[in-house]
Design an enzyme around this catalytic site. Sequence first.
Site, PDB file in Angstrom:
ATOM      1  N   ASP A  52       0.953  -1.781   0.075  1.00 13.11           N
ATOM      2  CA  ASP A  52       0.058   0.018  -0.397  1.00 13.11           C
ATOM      3  C   ASP A  52       1.171   1.300   0.348  1.00 13.11           C
ATOM      4  O   ASP A  52       1.798   1.213   0.400  1.00 13.11           O
ATOM      5  CB  ASP A  52      -0.702  -0.074   1.338  1.00 13.11           C
ATOM      6  CG  ASP A  52      -2.213  -0.930   1.485  1.00 13.11           C
ATOM      7  OD1 ASP A  52      -2.019  -2.033   0.585  1.00 13.11           O
ATOM      8  OD2 ASP A  52      -2.509  -1.077   2.425  1.00 13.11           O
ATOM      9  N   TYR A 110       6.263  -9.902   8.047  1.00 11.97           N
ATOM     10  CA  TYR A 110       5.718  -8.164   8.029  1.00 11.97           C
ATOM     11  C   TYR A 110       6.075  -7.736   9.540  1.00 11.97           C
ATOM     12  O   TYR A 110       6.313  -8.828  10.645  1.00 11.97           O
ATOM     13  CB  TYR A 110       3.893  -7.360   7.918  1.00 11.97           C
ATOM     14  CG  TYR A 110       3.974  -7.828   6.505  1.00 11.97           C
ATOM     15  CD1 TYR A 110       4.215  -6.816   6.205  1.00 11.97           C
ATOM     16  CD2 TYR A 110       2.908  -8.831   5.054  1.00 11.97           C
ATOM     17  CE1 TYR A 110       3.770  -6.227   4.136  1.00 11.97           C
ATOM     18  CE2 TYR A 110       3.106  -9.520   4.374  1.00 11.97           C
ATOM     19  CZ  TYR A 110       2.983  -8.114   3.740  1.00 11.97           C
ATOM     20  OH  TYR A 110       2.798  -7.761   2.492  1.00 11.97           O
TER      21      TYR A 110
END
Lengths: 246, 246
Positions: A52, A110
Site C-alpha cells: 500500500d 511483516y
Amino acid sequence: MARILLTLRYDGTAYHGWQVQPNGVTVQQVLQDAVEAVTGVRSGITGCSRTDAGVHADMFCCTFDSDTLLRGDKLCCALNFHLPRDVSVYDAREVEEAFHPRYHAKGKRYVYRIWNGAQRHPVYDKYAVWLKKPLDVDFLDRVAQDYVGTHDFAAFCGAGSDLLGTTERTISACSVTREGDVVLFTVEGDGFLYNMVRIMVGTLLEIAAERLSPDSIPTILEGRDRTAAGPTAPAQGLCLEQVFYD
Amino acid sequence: MARILLTLRYDGTAYHGWQVQPNGVTVQQVLQDAVEAVTGVRSGITGCSRTDAGVHADMFCCTFDSDTLLRGDKLCCALNFHLPRDVSVYDAREVEEAFHPRYHAKGKRYVYRIWNGAQRHPVYDKYAVWLKKPLDVDFLDRVAQDYVGTHDFAAFCGAGSDLLGTTERTISACSVTREGDVVLFTVEGDGFLYNMVRIMVGTLLEIAAERLSPDSIPTILEGRDRTAAGPTAPAQGLCLEQVFYD
C-alpha cells in the site's frame, strides 16, 4: 532473454505503493525507469506483492525479462545509480524462466512498529505509528496467538480489494515484542489479504484500549464481518520484512 | 522566574546544527520559536553542546528561564505542538537556578553508525555513512582502545574551532560493534573537541582501509598534527546519544 530476480528495500514514505498507477509515483514505476535506463529497453516488472501507499519494504522481490548481461553487484550498482535514494536493489540474479515472484512465494513476514514513547519521535514518526499509552506486550502477545492457524480472514480484508477466490489464509506465527519504547507486531503467513496486517494491528490496539474484549478475535474471524474488526492501522508502521521461497 | 531543563531528540538532516546562525535554520532557533509561542516571551536557550550541521541527537539537554507554570508532559506537549516533526521534547523539569547544561555535564556518549551493506540503504542513507567493504569489527574494536584514557586530542580537532584552553580530554570507553550490516562506533568521554568523534571515526576507517597502520593512533595523538589523522567522517552518521549529569 533471461529472467532476472531483483531484491530491494525501500522507504515507502514518498510512494503510492508498489504498483504503477495514474495518480502518483510508485516503486514499480521508478524501478521500470531504472531498468530502462540500464538496459535500453522498457520491461514489465512483476512484483511479489502489492504494498500500500506509505508501506515500507526491507525485502521485496520482483522479476523482469531482459537481454542484459549484467548480473549481481554490477546490475545492482547500475540500477541504484538511476534509482532515487529511497529505493535500493541489493540482489540481482538469474532465475528459471518459469519463476514467478508472487506465485512461487511460500510466505511472507511483516513487521508493524509502534512508537510507544510519551512524546512523538522524529525518526519513528515515519516508520511507526505513535501510541502514547504504554502497551502491555505480554498480554498482547497472548491475545495475538488467536490469529495463528488457518482461518477465513474476510473480516480482516480492506474494502476495495479486487480479490478473486478464497479469503482463507494460514498464519504460521505472530508475536508482540518490545525493544525499548518500540513495540513490534511480527506476523508470518502464507499470504495476506488487502490491508490484512494493518487491520490485525488495528484490532489488537482496540483490545489494548479495552474497546474490544481480549477474546474477541475468534468471534471476529468467525463472523467474517469487516466492521466487527478494528480500524486499519496507519501505513507508515508497516514493513514487508521477508519473502520466503524454496 | 524558574530555570527549566528540556531534554529532546532530533533528526539533524534538515538543520545547520544546534546553534543559531545567520545562514540556515538551526535546532536552537526552532526551539526558541516554540518556547516563545508557548510562553509568550522570547527566551535565550542554553544547550549542552554544539552539534554540527546534519548531526542527530537522541538526548540533547538545554535550559531556559521562564515564568511559565507548565512542567513535565504538559510543557512537552505544548512545545511539540509548535515544533517541526523532526524535533521532539520528551522531558521538561525545573532545575536549580545555577544549573548549566554544558558546564554541569559530566560526560557524553556519541554513536557513529556505518552502513556496511553491499548496496546503499534507503533509511541508513540519512543516519549512517555507507562503506561497502566489510569491516572487521573485532580488529577495529581492539584498535579503538588506543583512544581510551586522558590524551591531548589536538590532532583530532577540526579547523575553525574557536576553542580556548586545553585540548586534553578523557575518553572513558569506546567500542566498535556490529548489528547485522550496521557497524557502530560508540564513545564516551568527559568532553569532545570540534569534530573530534568524526575525526576519530575517519582515522579508524583509514586504518580499516590500510592507509594508516593499526598502531598509528598513539603516534597521531602524540604528534598533535591534524593532518596526520584521518579525514572528518560525514555528519549524518553521528548521533549524540546521552549526556551525563550527577
